[in-house]
Design a protein around this motif. Structure first.
Motif: not given
Length: 70
Positions: A9-35
């Motif tokens: 479960d920890k590994i899955i949470r880290f992978v989801v976190a990395l994906i969320a950071i990557w997608v958030g970084y690609s949405l620069v200027g979009n309010p969804w990146n903060y979410v």
């Protein structure tokens, strides 16, 4: 708080976190990146502390119990 997050479960949470950071970084200027950054932070904190408050409420536990004598 009682620990209820297992190793897989920890590994899955880290992978989801990395994906969320990557997608958030690609949405620069979009309010969804903060979410997405908030989701990533929550996932990392719950993985490091081995405790998920939502799972504590629902009674879910992914830590394998070790029986003595087996």
């Amino acid at each position: 708080m009682k620990k209820n997050v297992g190793t897989i479960d920890k590994i899955i949470r880290f992978v989801v976190a990395l994906i969320a950071i990557w997608v958030g970084y690609s949405l620069v200027g979009n309010p969804w990146n903060y979410v997405l950054y908030s989701v990533a932070a929550i996932m990392v904190v719950t993985a490091f502390t081995s405790t998920c408050p939502i799972w504590l409420i629902t009674g879910i536990n992914t830590i394998k119990s070790i029986k003595k004598g087996d």
